[in-house]
Design an enzyme around this catalytic site. Sequence first.
Site, PDB file in Angstrom:
ATOM      1  N   ASP A  72       0.868  -1.181   0.000  1.00 38.51           N
ATOM      2  CA  ASP A  72       0.000   0.000   0.000  1.00 38.51           C
ATOM      3  C   ASP A  72       0.903   1.228   0.000  1.00 38.51           C
ATOM      4  OD1 ASP A  72      -1.671   2.124   0.643  1.00 38.51           O
ATOM      5  OD2 ASP A  72      -2.898   0.944   2.042  1.00 38.51           O
ATOM      6  N   HIS A  73       0.899   1.943  -1.096  1.00 36.16           N
ATOM      7  CA  HIS A  73       1.841   3.063  -1.249  1.00 36.16           C
ATOM      8  C   HIS A  73       1.498   4.241  -0.337  1.00 36.16           C
ATOM      9  CE1 HIS A  73       5.239   4.863  -2.939  1.00 36.16           C
ATOM     10  NE2 HIS A  73       4.982   4.766  -4.236  1.00 36.16           N
ATOM     11  N   ARG A  74       0.329   4.218   0.280  1.00 35.35           N
ATOM     12  CA  ARG A  74       0.017   5.285   1.244  1.00 35.35           C
ATOM     13  C   ARG A  74       0.824   5.103   2.524  1.00 35.35           C
ATOM     14  NH1 ARG A  74      -6.289   4.197   1.646  1.00 35.35           N
ATOM     15  NH2 ARG A  74      -5.352   2.134   1.863  1.00 35.35           N
TER      16      ARG A  74
END
Length: 422
Positions: A394-396
């Site tokens: 999850d790039h967040r």
Amino acid sequence: MAEIKQVLVPDIGDYKGVSVIEVMVKVGDTISAEDTLLTLETDKAAMDVPSPFGGIVKELHVEIGDKVSQGSLILVLEASETATPETTPATPVAAANAAPVAAPVAAQAPVAMAVPAQPSSSGGLAHASPAIRRFARELGVDISRVTGSGEKGRVTRDDVQNFVKAALAQPRSAVIGNGLQVQEMPVFDFAKYGAIETQSLSRIQKISGANLHRNWVTIPHVTQFDEADITDLEAFRKQLGAEYAKQDLKITPLAFMLKAVVAALQKFPKFNASLDGENLILKQYFHIGVAVDTPDGLMVPVLRDVDKKGIVQLARELAEISARARDKKITANDMQGGCFTISSLGGIGGTAFTPIINAPEVAILGVSRSTLKPVYQDGAFVPRLMLPLSVSYDHRVIDGAAAARFTTYLAQVLSDIRRLAL
Ligand code: CAO
């Protein structure tokens, strides 16, 4: 007193033997003046025939496929009202398709012409009569999205109704997350192109499909790929496997991966976390989910406290929980509380894939099949057993650099399992 009237095909210009492609009424219907009775189609255009009277349909004398000409009997009506000239103007629907426009004559209705196919807003062609277009408009349906099942792909009243039914049957989750709206899938009639068989999705497929879809569209996924040299691991696994074969216990590479993943999670705690609004919940326990392929669909049972267990115990638990998943004996509790998931397709094949994160987790490891490859070491190519790894994250929560470090470390641990003892 009610008057019995015949309704005939009106003046349709020079056309003779025109096809009836749609009949909008049936015996017993109560209709109003101007309601569309039929749609006729010539080789150039379609035209609606509205009723000159309101009343009850007593007899119907046409059906789809009939050929009619001016004066053909359409139906017999117990009339209760008559259209006034003001309310029955013959309206050419498309000037470009200038067609004969019928003048209202006694017991005959005017016809309105339609372009056979009009460019839709989406650039496609919708082939429908004016009445069907009006019907679709009244229901708020974009007719260009309706697949026509009529002759030459014409959109019928049933097509519009089926489109609405399908739209209403869609889960309300068409609008998801924070207002992200996804385009609805058009309804296709596959049977038009060949034989088909319809199978309903299993309960598990329906549930996991909805979850996978949500995770795919709401989590910004990136997948990091790497390879681990598992030549030494494999030698040890085979030795261990031979010892435990007597106990009917199979020790597959997955048991080692469970331990290696925990070592990487301990070193990179952000991978053992969940997003909670603007906070990150870092977990201090290590429960790892394992994707299991069952005849009814994908299930992800969770192995608890993997950090506290050895390879042999994990191999035993893995065999037991995947057997229970396949025998439908898994409980909801068995599938809860996971921190990270491993999806191993190594037993089947493949070189890499992009697994979908199992929310609320923030990363997942995909494992493909190991193969012998020539690796350049100390000035020479040597055969090494290489295991493909795919880490979706999850790039967040996780930056690309962190993902590269995590995956590199995981590969290092698998390449030298003595590191598991560190
Ligand atoms: N490379 C090469 N061989 C591998 C391997 C790999 N990465 N992983 C397993 N193997 C071998 C095993 O050693 C075993 O070999 P033998 O038959 O010679 O002993 C064979 O492949 C079969 O292994 P397995 O699949 O029975 O056992 P596993 O522990 O590797 O996997 C389980 C267990 C439950 C994860 C697996 O059976 C399964 O269901 N996998 C599918 C998961 C899935 O569908 N993921 C997709 C999710 S996204 O849609």
